[in-house]
Design a protein around this motif. Structure first.
Motif, PDB file in Angstrom:
ATOM      1  N   UNK A  98      -5.675   0.930  10.073  1.00 54.36           N
ATOM      2  CA  UNK A  98      -5.236   0.367   8.934  1.00 54.36           C
ATOM      3  C   UNK A  98      -3.566   0.288   8.913  1.00 54.36           C
ATOM      4  N   UNK A  99      -2.958   1.187   9.802  1.00 51.87           N
ATOM      5  CA  UNK A  99      -1.758   0.843   9.974  1.00 51.87           C
ATOM      6  C   UNK A  99      -1.513  -0.454  10.639  1.00 51.87           C
ATOM      7  N   UNK A 100      -2.125  -0.798  11.639  1.00 47.38           N
ATOM      8  CA  UNK A 100      -2.186  -2.083  12.150  1.00 47.38           C
ATOM      9  C   UNK A 100      -2.300  -3.434  11.282  1.00 47.38           C
ATOM     10  N   UNK A 101      -3.361  -3.181  10.552  1.00 46.31           N
ATOM     11  CA  UNK A 101      -3.695  -4.208   9.321  1.00 46.31           C
ATOM     12  C   UNK A 101      -2.707  -4.355   8.598  1.00 46.31           C
ATOM     13  N   UNK A 126     -10.951  -7.287   8.156  1.00 49.07           N
ATOM     14  CA  UNK A 126     -11.987  -6.963   6.837  1.00 49.07           C
ATOM     15  C   UNK A 126     -13.330  -6.887   7.229  1.00 49.07           C
ATOM     16  N   UNK A 127     -13.807  -7.781   7.997  1.00 47.65           N
ATOM     17  CA  UNK A 127     -15.168  -7.807   8.562  1.00 47.65           C
ATOM     18  C   UNK A 127     -15.373  -6.661   9.455  1.00 47.65           C
ATOM     19  N   UNK A 128     -14.704  -6.212  10.294  1.00 47.30           N
ATOM     20  CA  UNK A 128     -14.644  -4.987  10.993  1.00 47.30           C
ATOM     21  C   UNK A 128     -14.745  -3.865  10.236  1.00 47.30           C
ATOM     22  N   UNK A 129     -13.754  -3.557   9.353  1.00 43.44           N
ATOM     23  CA  UNK A 129     -13.959  -2.562   8.418  1.00 43.44           C
ATOM     24  C   UNK A 129     -15.373  -2.249   7.635  1.00 43.44           C
TER      25      UNK A 129
END
Length: 289
Positions: free
Chosen positions: A249-252, A206-209
Motif C-alpha cells: 500500500x505504501x508503494x502504491x 488494483x488487480x493484484x489487490x
C-alpha cells in the motif's frame, strides 16, 4: 560459466518456494529423503532450467527477476537449460516414480512453450497469466503432494487436495503481474503484451489487490479449523502477511504520485518480502502439524 550461473537465477527459486512448503505442510508424514529430493529437483534444477531457457530467448538488456544487470546469453545457456531438465526428470523417476517424472516433463515443456519464439505463450497476456498461475501454483502443489504422500491420480482430485492447490494458483495469479510491472519497455520491444502491460501500472496494483482479497477469503475458509501452536492459523496468516500489505500500500501510494517508482528495486523488495512471509507462514504450519 559465470554468466550461465547468473542466468540460472537460483536465488529466484525462493520466490516460488511457498508452494512447496504449503504442500509439505498438508502431507501425512512424508518421507524425509523424498521431501528433500523433491525440494532439490524443483528449486535447484527445474526452476533454474526454466529461468535459463527464458533468459536465452528473451535476451534481456534491462533488469529481470533476480538480475538487475543481466549478462549476455550464449548458446551454452540453452544446452544447460535442457541438461538440467533432463537430469531432473531422470532423477525424479528413480526418486518417486513415473508420475513425478511425467509431471516435471510437463512443467518443463510448458515452461519452454512460454519462452520459445516459435510458440511464446508469454506474448499472450491472459493465456500466459493463466498458464503461469496453474503450473507454478496448483500443478506444482499437486505434484509435491503426489510425490510425498504417494497419492493416486484419482485420489488427487479430492477437494482436500484441489482447494489448497487452487489457492496456490491464485497466490501466483496475484503476484505474477507485479513481477512484470517494471518491464513494460523491455516487453514492448519484443512485442510481448504481458498481463501487466495490458492492465497498466495502476491497474496492475488494483488487480493484484483484488486477487489477494480473494486469496485471503479462501484462506479464511481453508484455515477455519486449523491451528498453529494453539493459535488460529488464519490469524497467524494475517499477522505474518501484514508487512506485505503495508509495503504494498505504501508503494502504491508512491506510484500514484510517480509511476517511475514502479521499478525493479521496489518489485524485488515486494517479491522478497512476500516470499519471506509466505515461507515463514507455511513452515510454521508444517512444524505445527
Amino acid at each position: 560459466m559465470k554468466n550461465i550461473l547468473l542466468h540460472l537465477r537460483i536465488p529466484f527459486s525462493f520466490f516460488l518456494m511457498p508452494v512447496y512448503w504449503f504442500a509439505l505442510s498438508q502431507t501425512n508424514h512424508a518421507n524425509t529423503g523424498i521431501s528433500i529430493g523433491v525440494f532439490i529437483l524443483l528449486h535447484l534444477l527445474i526452476y533454474p532450467a526454466s529461468n535459463a531457457y527464458n533468459s536465452y530467448y528473451d535476451k534481456d538488456e534491462g533488469s529481470i527477476g533476480g538480475l538487475e544487470n543481466p549478462p549476455p546469453v550464449s548458446k551454452e545457456l540453452f544446452y544447460v537449460a535442457w541438461a538440467l531438465d533432463i537430469l531432473a526428470i531422470i532423477i525424479a523417476y528413480f526418486l518417486s516414480g513415473w508420475i513425478l517424472a511425467l509431471a516435471l516433463f510437463i512443467y518443463s515443456s510448458i515452461s519452454k512453450a512460454y519462452s520459445n519464439d516459435k510458440i511464446r505463450l508469454k506474448k499472450y497476456p491472459i493465456l500466459s497469466w493463466i498458464t503461469v498461475g496453474i503450473f507454478q501454483g496448483a500443478f506444482t502443489y499437486l505434484t509435491v503432494i503426489q510425490a510425498l504422500d504417494n497419492v493416486s491420480l484419482r485420489d488427487l482430485m479430492q477437494e482436500k487436495y484441489l482447494f489448497p492447490a487452487v489457492l496456490s494458483s491464485f497466490n501466483l495469479l496475484g503476484f505474477y503481474p507485479m513481477t512484470q510491472i517494471y518491464q513494460h519497455e523491455e516487453d514492448a520491444k519484443r512485442g510481448d503484451l504481458t498481463m501487466s502491460r495490458l492492465l497498466g501500472i495502476r491497474g496492475t496494483f488494483l488487480f493484484t489487490a483484488g486477487i489477494f482479497l480473494l486469496v485471503t477469503a479462501g484462506f479464511f475458509f481453508f484455515f477455519q479449523e486449523k491451528e498453529i501452536f494453539d493459535f488460529s492459523a488464519f490469524i497467524v496468516y494475517l499477522l505474518v502477511m501484514s508487512p506485505v500489505l503495508i509495503f504494498f500500500n505504501v508503494w502504491f501510494l508512491k506510484v500514484l504520485k510517480n509511476e517511475q517508482l514502479a521499478d525493479y528495486k521496489h518489485t524485488m523488495q515486494l517479491n522478497f518480502l512476500g516470499s519471506i512471509c509466505l515461507n515463514v507462514f507455511f513452515v510454521l504450519l508444517f512444524l505445527s502439524n
